[in-house]
Design a protein around this motif. Structure first.
Motif, PDB file in Angstrom:
ATOM      1  N   GLY A 124       0.705  -1.303  -0.118  1.00  0.00           N
ATOM      2  CA  GLY A 124      -0.099  -0.045   0.031  1.00  0.00           C
ATOM      3  C   GLY A 124       0.899   1.306  -0.049  1.00  0.00           C
ATOM      4  O   GLY A 124       0.358   2.210  -0.653  1.00  0.00           O
ATOM      5  N   SER A 125       1.798   1.410   0.761  1.00  0.00           N
ATOM      6  CA  SER A 125       2.683   2.366   0.680  1.00  0.00           C
ATOM      7  C   SER A 125       3.278   2.956  -0.642  1.00  0.00           C
ATOM      8  O   SER A 125       3.558   3.958  -0.942  1.00  0.00           O
ATOM      9  CB  SER A 125       3.879   2.311   1.931  1.00  0.00           C
ATOM     10  N   SER A 126       3.479   1.884  -1.532  1.00  0.00           N
ATOM     11  CA  SER A 126       4.170   2.099  -2.698  1.00  0.00           C
ATOM     12  C   SER A 126       3.064   2.437  -3.897  1.00  0.00           C
ATOM     13  O   SER A 126       3.327   2.779  -4.726  1.00  0.00           O
ATOM     14  CB  SER A 126       5.222   0.999  -3.069  1.00  0.00           C
ATOM     15  N   THR A 127       1.925   1.854  -3.777  1.00  0.00           N
ATOM     16  CA  THR A 127       0.846   1.863  -4.871  1.00  0.00           C
ATOM     17  C   THR A 127      -0.270   2.909  -4.119  1.00  0.00           C
ATOM     18  O   THR A 127      -1.209   2.962  -5.180  1.00  0.00           O
ATOM     19  CB  THR A 127       0.531   0.759  -5.408  1.00  0.00           C
ATOM     20  N   THR A 318       1.981  -4.094 -13.646  1.00  0.00           N
ATOM     21  CA  THR A 318       3.158  -3.430 -14.375  1.00  0.00           C
ATOM     22  C   THR A 318       4.452  -3.924 -13.848  1.00  0.00           C
ATOM     23  O   THR A 318       5.339  -4.022 -14.530  1.00  0.00           O
ATOM     24  CB  THR A 318       2.953  -2.025 -14.104  1.00  0.00           C
ATOM     25  N   SER A 319       4.555  -3.905 -12.558  1.00  0.00           N
ATOM     26  CA  SER A 319       5.743  -4.346 -11.893  1.00  0.00           C
ATOM     27  C   SER A 319       5.989  -5.920 -12.266  1.00  0.00           C
ATOM     28  O   SER A 319       7.581  -6.302 -12.330  1.00  0.00           O
ATOM     29  CB  SER A 319       5.704  -4.497 -10.351  1.00  0.00           C
ATOM     30  N   GLY A 342      12.350  -6.635  -4.176  1.00  0.00           N
ATOM     31  CA  GLY A 342      13.197  -5.484  -4.888  1.00  0.00           C
ATOM     32  C   GLY A 342      14.153  -5.047  -4.351  1.00  0.00           C
ATOM     33  O   GLY A 342      15.417  -4.669  -4.727  1.00  0.00           O
ATOM     34  N   THR A 343      14.147  -4.683  -2.831  1.00  0.00           N
ATOM     35  CA  THR A 343      15.059  -4.018  -2.164  1.00  0.00           C
ATOM     36  C   THR A 343      16.421  -4.961  -1.845  1.00  0.00           C
ATOM     37  O   THR A 343      17.535  -4.283  -1.957  1.00  0.00           O
ATOM     38  CB  THR A 343      14.381  -3.334  -0.864  1.00  0.00           C
ATOM     39  N   ASN A 373       8.085   0.510  -5.531  1.00  0.00           N
ATOM     40  CA  ASN A 373       9.220   0.286  -4.850  1.00  0.00           C
ATOM     41  C   ASN A 373      10.344   0.513  -6.035  1.00  0.00           C
ATOM     42  O   ASN A 373      11.315  -0.015  -5.786  1.00  0.00           O
ATOM     43  CB  ASN A 373       9.284  -0.967  -4.194  1.00  0.00           C
ATOM     44  N   ARG A 374       9.952   1.108  -6.928  1.00  0.00           N
ATOM     45  CA  ARG A 374      10.964   1.538  -8.007  1.00  0.00           C
ATOM     46  C   ARG A 374      12.221   2.049  -7.639  1.00  0.00           C
ATOM     47  O   ARG A 374      13.652   1.819  -7.917  1.00  0.00           O
ATOM     48  CB  ARG A 374      10.446   2.138  -9.096  1.00  0.00           C
TER      49      ARG A 374
END
Length: 717
Positions: A124-127, A318-319, A342-343, A373-374
């Motif tokens: 939720g924080s990233s999208t 998309t990710s 990803g991190t 999270n890009r």
């Protein structure tokens, strides 16, 4: 007639009769039963109204009827362990929790044809901000009906229209009620397993889990999946990577000597066409081409265009497409791999591979850096630069943005300011966003007719696609003027569908059909994949492939060895390529047969077939399903176990040092400035510091208005 009406029981009389029954015999038990019936009823109704579960036959229909009951009984029976008013409020609370979960899934499913997962909720924080905009646009007033009964029940308790059972029920009765719910759950699972073997162990579509077991059971199953993914890294060991490497080596194909290395050393433009489906190519509305620039590009003699190319995304949308495009790794069965892994994970990504061969690598996205999270994942992928929203002037102006970031015309022009500064050769990924749900543009930017299906979600789709096409045309014109076109390879791909299968009446109209079948919906998963370069031998290629194959295909053209890479796609240009396309839910497509939504079809004719009716299908289906299950399982193991951290023996590739990348604007601009002197191969450096931006022409009305305003201000002074 009037006498008949007078004889009919009035609502008040009916309620008094019900109340009398509840008051005189175990009021709490009746209140519990009422809540169970209400939860079951609204869940069952929404199964049919808002979800496309594909229940076929008496067994599946029975399970659809049964599966809301077990968890409703289990959760609501908790109220039976208490006494007095508290027990009533607990029953209402658990009714509300289940209703809220139902409500959230109705909204999410309407747009994404999937159910919410713990992974999506945790991202939720990233999208969240942008996802909220999409969800807000698809809420129907009728969706709130799932809460009506709760309001009524609260009113009955608050205004003392129910007799509160002060004594409660015997503890033994409460326990037996809970046990009943558990038993019904096992009965449901037993029948489901008999109808669909391996239900919880294979990569089935989430629709299957909900159809067979229930929406609440899916939440539990998904939570267990998410936990197992988290724990898998702790359990992973080097031997696991060895097994994966053996599988990957077994599907490695020989390169195509006609194409291998023909584009070596050229710049690479990776252009991400948001929500762009293959049917838009050459599609017309009122006699006008929706995408004339892309059509011309698609049919160019120097463009390799694949017309049987499928999106293979899961919940990460998309990710997931980016994960496949950059790594030839599938997205996860649940949630987004970029958000969850990803991190910290180790990757052998395309940007890092090219960086270690002298390329400058950069990603461009007109939204906040944290989306999907890009800002962290791109460091793991090895991008030198990430030009996100903070890099673009006036990016916070509301008129410059639509939905998920900067409008494409503004975004691409602003990106050109940095493209001309990138030392060559470079790899640049440009992520467009305007053609994203809810496909809404201001009137000043619309110069194309909407379709007339009557579906508000669908009809604006061609307008935003046309706008994207115009923006693409403007970029290509600039690149030719700036001298970048002839020395570059252009890779264009659609990331996923734009119109979900929940809009079947509208899809039928778009395709000129009376109704659509699952075969038609499978065709609707096609997205464009084009590779263009000056001098490249092109043409429309009918080879079947998917997004997982993009990376190995591009590496072939660039002449980069891939023997040691852990990739699950295959080179579509290889003479040995067979065209098996696994989908993330475990379905698959081949040039001869396909499996989609639990049905089999002849790929060429669209005729539905069965394992019993077609002897050729039975063996092929078994072999193909085995391959699909293996490839998805192995890819999942690489990501969830972070297995590539064990791959330390490769002499031609070294792990990415994430600490060496910093995407803050001040740092990025300083690095670009220094690069003009340390590696003066950019367009700007070759042009002796003179910008080429005066050659970029756009008809974006926002920029014209800004220019006019500036001129007026200057004249007034």
């Amino acid at each position: 007639m009037r006498n008949l009406l007078n004889k009919m029981p009035k609502p008040k009389a009916i309620w008094l009769k019900i109340k009398q029954t509840m008051d005189t015999s175990a009021p709490l038990v009746w209140f519990f039963v009422l809540n169970v019936v209400l939860v079951w009823f609204k869940t069952f109704v929404n199964y049919h109204m808002n979800f496309n579960l594909g229940a076929d036959g008496a067994t599946q229909q029975f399970l659809l009827f049964l599966n809301p009951l077990p968890t409703a009984i289990i959760f609501l029976s908790i109220a039976l362990y208490f006494r007095g008013a508290l027990s009533y409020w607990i029953a209402i609370l658990f009714n509300f929790i289940q209703s809220l979960w139902l409500f959230a899934n109705v909204l999410y499913y309407r747009e994404f044809s999937d159910f919410l997962s713990m992974g999506i909720l945790s991202s939720g924080s990233s999208t969240g901000n942008n996802l909220g905009k999409s969800i807000a646009a698809i809420i129907h007033w009728s969706d709130y009906m799932v809460f009506i009964d709760i309001l009524i029940l609260i009113g009955l308790v608050v205004f003392k229209q129910l007799t509160i059972d002060r004594k409660g029920v015997q503890r033994r009765f409460a326990i037996l009620t809970t046990v009943l719910g558990v038993v019904l759950m096992f009965v449901d699972y037993g029948i489901a397993s008999a109808d669909r073997s391996g239900l919880l162990t294979r990569s089935f579509d989430n629709n299957y889990i909900v159809k067979y077991l229930g929406l609440n059971e899916y939440a539990v199953f998904n939570a267990v999946q998410t936990y197992n993914q988290t724990e898998s890294r702790k359990r992973a060991k080097p031997a696991d990577l060895t097994k994966v490497k053996q599988f990957v080596a077994g599907q490695k194909l020989p390169d195509n000597i006609q194409y291998y290395g023909t584009q070596k050393g050229k710049n690479v433009f990776m252009i991400h066409l948001e929500s762009f489906q293959q049917f838009l190519i050459d599609y017309k509305v009122d006699g006008r081409e929706v995408t004339p620039n892309l059509n011309q590009f698609y049919h160019d003699q120097n463009t390799l265009s694949f017309d049987n190319f499928y999106n293979q995304v899961g919940q990460g949308k998309t990710s997931d497409a980016e994960m496949m495009q950059e790594n030839s790794l599938y997205g996860l069965a649940t949630g987004s791999a970029m958000v969850k892994y990803g991190t910290n994970n180790t990757f052998e990504a395309l940007p890092a591979i090219l960086d270690q061969r002298g390329y400058t690598t950069a990603a461009f996205h007109g939204d906040v850096a944290s989306f999907w999270n890009r800002d962290n994942t791109y460091k793991s992928f090895g991008y030198n630069y990430f030009f996100s929203k903070s890099y673009f002037p006036d990016a916070d102006k509301p008129s410059y943005n639509v939905g998920y970031g900067l409008k494409d015309k503004i975004f691409l022009q602003d990106s050109a300011r940095y493209l001309e500064q990138l030392p060559q050769p470079f790899y640049a990924k440009l992520i467009t966003v305007t053609n994203h749900y809810p496909y809404d543009l201001d009137k000043e930017n619309i110069d194309f007719p909407a379709t007339t299906t009557g579906d508000n979600t669908v009809d604006g789709y061609v307008q935003t696609a046309h706008y994207l096409d115009q923006a693409f045309g403007e970029l290509m014109t600039y690149l030719k003027k700036a001298g970048l076109y002839d020395n570059s390879v252009f890779v264009l791909y659609g990331d996923h569908y734009g119109i979900s299968e929940n809009h079947q009446p509208a899809i039928a109209q778009l395709l000129g059909k009376d109704k659509v079948t699952n075969y038609d919906l499978a065709q609707f998963q096609k997205v464009p994949f084009m590779i263009h370069a000056t001098g490249l031998k092109g043409g429309v290629d009918h080879t079947y492939g998917g997004e997982i194959d993009m990376m190995p295909t591009l590496l072939d053209l660039l002449g980069i060895p891939d023997d040691g890479l852990t990739m699950f796609g295959q080179d579509m240009l290889s003479p040995k390529y067979q065209g098996v396309v696994p989908l993330r839910d475990g379905d698959w497509i081949t040039p001869t047969y396909m499996k989609f939504n639990n049905q089999y079809f002849n790929t060429t004719t669209g005729e539905q077939v069965t394992l019993a009716s077609d002897p050729n299908l039975k063996q092929l289906a078994k072999q193909t399903q085995n391959y699909v299950d293996q490839v998805l399982s192995n890819s999942d193991a690489v990501i969830t176990g972070d297995l590539l951290r064990f791959d330390t023996a490769r002499p031609d590739f070294h792990p990415v040092n994430k600490k060496s990348f910093d995407y803050k604007k001040s740092v990025g601009l300083a690095n670009l400035k220094a690069a003009q002197k340390s590696n003066p191969s950019s367009v700007l450096a070759k042009n002796k510091g003179k910008s080429t931006m005066d050659q970029y022409q756009t008809d974006a009305p926002e920029l014209k208005s800004a220019t006019d305003s500036s001129n007026s201000s200057t004249e007034s002074k």
